[in-house]
Enzyme design. Structure first.
Site, PDB file in Angstrom:
ATOM      1  N   GLU A 128       5.486   6.494   1.001  1.00  0.00           N
ATOM      2  CA  GLU A 128       5.711   6.176   2.418  1.00  0.00           C
ATOM      3  C   GLU A 128       5.076   4.855   2.803  1.00  0.00           C
ATOM      4  OE1 GLU A 128       2.560   6.026   3.749  1.00  0.00           O
ATOM      5  OE2 GLU A 128       1.835   6.971   1.925  1.00  0.00           O
TER       6      GLU A 128
ATOM      7  N   GLU B  62       2.399   4.440  -0.491  1.00  0.00           N
ATOM      8  CA  GLU B  62       3.596   3.875  -1.127  1.00  0.00           C
ATOM      9  C   GLU B  62       4.119   4.721  -2.286  1.00  0.00           C
ATOM     10  OE1 GLU B  62       2.892  -0.136  -2.442  1.00  0.00           O
ATOM     11  OE2 GLU B  62       2.173  -0.814  -0.481  1.00  0.00           O
TER      12      GLU B  62
END
Length: 339
Positions: A163, A306
């Site tokens: 994310e 991420e």
């Protein structure tokens, strides 16, 4: 093929009756593991990982050839409260960086031999400030879940979801506080690196958000709508889709864990197809992993998000499966087994 995710009731029903691992494949993997040219248990947890993976792929001698990494991005209205060390526009800028191959996750996915996809969800339309009311409507939640649901490649044989979203550790902390109780400070950490004053603000915001939205007998999807973000919902949708497709999942850090916890609240076995890639530096992640019943594969003090820690763990799982499927048995190698 995945069924269409037409409404939240459909997802609740699918999670309640989610498919299980293939018992015959798991048994075959266990039997093969007992015949490999090594002392019993010599590869430690790698042996358990390979057997777990074999069960979910329905193959007693599997391989990993097509891993997929998906990064979802969303913006949070709660950032107006000053909960992050970075401004909200960084989300858009980092999405461009992902798309141009310049972020850490691009390098880690490439090193792991994984396809990487990026999905930005309505970045020009942040979720609402959840101290004032629900972050998302049911329609917005469903739309985000559907993005994640559709993003999973049915031909992938391993999934990592990550994310990007300034303010999303605040959202994740609020979700965990609502799901598991305790005090707001138990779940609230420094995220992008807020100072002591920023941490006090962030803790207050988490407490206010849960007090405003977390009451009553809410299920995981309702909590996700009230306190989550679009990228967190998309991660949950992707993890759920992977379960339906029997694609094993490596969970990333605290935010990914919060998304997964919303599914586990629907069904205590909803995450049986998932392992924890790492324990992050976010203080509450260890407790969250305990609540999820997951032991991390790595602990490298990461706090990037991420999908970075989970992407690193792809190589661990690849190594486990390669040893399991590629090693010779005692009979094949002409080596005498144990007495």
């Amino acid at each position: 093929m995945l069924p269409d995710l037409t409404d939240l009731t459909t997802l609740r029903d699918l999670m309640r009756d989610a498919p299980c691992a293939d018992a015959a494949a798991r048994q075959a993997a266990q039997e093969r593991n007992g015949q490999l040219t090594k002392p019993p248990g010599a590869l430690g947890r790698l042996e358990d990982l390979a057997i777990w993976y074999a069960g979910w792929r329905g193959n007693g001698r599997p391989t990993i050839t097509t891993p997929q990494v998906i990064v979802f991005a969303g913006n949070h209205g709660v950032t107006a409260q000053g909960v992050s060390a970075f401004p909200a526009e960084v989300t858009v800028q980092m999405v461009a960086n992902f798309q141009h191959g310049g972020a850490a996750i691009n390098q880690l996915a490439r090193a792991a031999g994984a396809r990487m996809d990026v999905h930005a969800l309505d970045l020009d339309r942040p979720t609402a400030d959840f101290t004032q009311g629900p972050a998302m409507s049911e329609a917005d939640l469903l739309a985000a879940l559907r993005v994640g649901w559709a993003a999973v490649d049915a031909d992938a044989d391993l999934l990592v979801v990550g994310e990007m979203g300034i303010g999303n550790t605040t959202s994740a902390a609020a979700i965990c506080h609502a799901l598991f109780g305790g005090a707001a400070e138990d779940w609230t950490g420094r995220g992008t690196g807020v100072d002591d004053a920023g941490l006090q603000v962030k803790t207050r915001v988490v407490a206010e958000g849960v007090a405003r939205n977390g009451g009553g007998a809410l299920d995981g999807l309702q909590i996700l709508a009230r306190l989550g973000g679009r990228e967190i919902a998309a991660m949950a949708g992707a993890i759920a889709a992977a379960r339906m497709l029997r694609i094993p999942v490596i969970l990333d850090g605290f935010i990914c864990g919060a998304a997964a916890a919303c599914l586990q609240q629907l069904n205590s076995s909803a995450l049986d197809h998932a392992v924890a890639g790492h324990q992050s530096a976010e203080g509450a992640h260890r407790d969250l992993l305990t609540r999820l019943g997951k032991e991390p594969l790595l602990a490298l003090n990461l706090r990037l998000g991420e999908g970075s820690g989970a992407a690193l763990a792809i190589s661990i799982l690849k190594g486990a499966v390669a040893c399991h499927s590629g090693m010779a048995t005692f009979a094949e190698a002409g080596v005498a087994g144990s007495a």
